[in-house]
Write an enzyme that holds these catalytic residues in place. Structure first.
Site, PDB file in Angstrom:
ATOM      1  N   HIS A 282       0.743  -1.167   0.036  1.00 52.53           N
ATOM      2  CA  HIS A 282       0.038  -0.025   0.077  1.00 52.53           C
ATOM      3  C   HIS A 282       0.749   1.160   0.033  1.00 52.53           C
ATOM      4  O   HIS A 282       0.275   2.244   0.013  1.00 52.53           O
ATOM      5  CB  HIS A 282      -0.910  -0.013   1.022  1.00 52.53           C
ATOM      6  CG  HIS A 282      -1.970  -1.306   1.325  1.00 52.53           C
ATOM      7  ND1 HIS A 282      -2.805  -1.351   0.508  1.00 52.53           N
ATOM      8  CD2 HIS A 282      -1.770  -2.162   2.314  1.00 52.53           C
ATOM      9  CE1 HIS A 282      -3.416  -2.632   0.856  1.00 52.53           C
ATOM     10  NE2 HIS A 282      -2.851  -2.995   1.688  1.00 52.53           N
ATOM     11  N   ARG A 283       2.080   1.179   0.309  1.00 54.53           N
ATOM     12  CA  ARG A 283       3.107   2.372   0.287  1.00 54.53           C
ATOM     13  C   ARG A 283       2.991   3.002  -0.913  1.00 54.53           C
ATOM     14  O   ARG A 283       3.149   4.414  -1.102  1.00 54.53           O
ATOM     15  CB  ARG A 283       4.676   1.847   0.703  1.00 54.53           C
ATOM     16  CG  ARG A 283       5.349   3.105   0.579  1.00 54.53           C
ATOM     17  CD  ARG A 283       6.693   2.811   1.361  1.00 54.53           C
ATOM     18  NE  ARG A 283       6.691   2.471   2.571  1.00 54.53           N
ATOM     19  CZ  ARG A 283       7.163   1.274   3.175  1.00 54.53           C
ATOM     20  NH1 ARG A 283       7.479   0.224   2.243  1.00 54.53           N
ATOM     21  NH2 ARG A 283       7.316   0.976   4.468  1.00 54.53           N
ATOM     22  N   ALA A 284       2.853   2.184  -2.303  1.00 56.04           N
ATOM     23  CA  ALA A 284       2.934   2.820  -3.526  1.00 56.04           C
ATOM     24  C   ALA A 284       1.303   3.775  -3.702  1.00 56.04           C
ATOM     25  O   ALA A 284       1.559   4.815  -4.212  1.00 56.04           O
ATOM     26  CB  ALA A 284       2.853   1.787  -4.665  1.00 56.04           C
TER      27      ALA A 284
END
Length: 346
Positions: A282-284
């Protein structure tokens, strides 16, 4: 007379727009998570990073604080400043120029994180801490050249501090922490080895740079460099107006940043782009949203357009895309734009 070495102006760098935008987007919103610049030697990587400090407006820091505390928030103060507050002392802020703090490749963990005097703590019951690079980096830009040659555990240490905004040191059961909020910039030549995928993902943005292939632009690079070396002060003065324009754009963008709210459509678009490209984690998604907002603020826009989303995707996703061993992450921007336009039209 100042003995400081003249710095090549950021605005005089020919081309390399993606690199310059990635750096500016991070100083507008440091929570993006820094930038990794990859490219062959002689492509203005180090020049751009070192030139960045001259563009940045001054920042507020607690007067007399060795850690340069940048907030009056009790949770984000160092131990010394917290004690001053608890004693009822008035915290006075002063203006300090932002600067680029460079980390040498030979740096040890103690030099990076700082050292605790264990003997002093055991005999006196008081902690004595010798600040390291992460203390000087607080409120500034931390620059690591040839970051791919730095020991992995040191890269982990830097990225952990950047993500948490705190440097935590523990030795023999004695611990100490201080604020360390900075913009981390790493540069590297991929021919000398790459970073592990887990470390790549920790950088908010990544940009690949290459030498100019257009004859006229390549000639202009040489022309400007020769002029700078012949008379740096005159050369720098010729770009003062352009430098000031960028500084004012940064100030305006920072003010505008809080006014641009991510709506449901932007969140959905970011998630669907990541799913479409097969990006894990989910960092992207989060970085894509933050970068799109920063890009819009830098453009002087109060709304996020397709161009801002595409610009953010180009910088936030390629280094996170799935790839086979020895393959480079590649993002087909034409395919992404076609897919995205069709999606938005549906």
């Amino acid at each position: 007379m100042s003995m400081e070495r003249p710095v090549y102006p950021f605005s005089a760098i020919v081309g390399q727009e993606a690199m310059k935008e990635a750096l500016l987007m991070n100083v507008i919103d440091p929570s993006i998570g820094g930038v990794l610049i990859r490219g062959e030697k002689g492509t203005a990587k180090s020049t751009a990073v070192r030139a960045l400090a001259d563009l940045l407006p001054e920042r507020k820091a607690v007067h007399g604080c060795v850690y340069g505390c940048i907030s009056s928030d009790h949770e984000h103060l160092c131990a010394d400043c917290r004690q001053r507050v608890e004693r009822g002392e008035q915290i006075v802020f002063e203006s300090r120029p932002m600067r680029v703090v460079e980390l040498p490749l030979s740096a040890t963990e103690d030099r990076v994180a700082g050292t605790l005097d264990i003997e002093h703590a055991l005999t006196s019951g008081k902690k004595r801490f010798e600040p390291g690079v992460l203390a000087r980096a607080n409120g500034n830009i931390l620059y690591v050249d040839e970051i791919n040659l730095l020991d992995d555990h040191l890269v982990d240490l830097l990225l952990d501090a950047a993500a948490m905004g705190v440097n935590f040191v523990e030795r023999e059961g004695v611990s100490f922490s201080h604020p360390s909020r900075f913009v981390m910039v790493g540069t590297m030549n991929p021919e000398e080895g790459d970073l592990r995928p887990q470390l790549l993902d920790r950088f908010g943005l990544a940009v690949d740079v290459a030498g100019e292939q257009d004859t006229n632009r390549r000639m202009e690079v040489i022309r400007r460099r020769l002029a700078f070396e012949a008379d740096p002060h005159t050369f720098i003065s010729e770009y003062m107006d352009e430098q000031e324009q960028i500084t004012q754009a940064i100030i305006s963008a920072r003010e505008r940043l809080a006014q641009i709210k991510p709506d449901e459509d932007l969140l959905r678009t970011a998630v669907e782009i990541s799913l479409h490209l097969g990006v894990d984690g989910h960092r992207a998604d989060l970085t894509l949203v933050k970068a799109a907002i920063s890009a819009a603020a830098l453009d002087g826009s109060d709304t996020i357009g397709l161009e801002h989303i595409l610009k953010a995707a180009r910088l936030a996703l390629p280094h996170r895309m799935r790839r086979r061993p020895f393959e480079e992450g590649y993002l087909d921007m034409e395919e992404l734009e076609t897919w995205l336009v069709k999606r938005l039209d549906d």
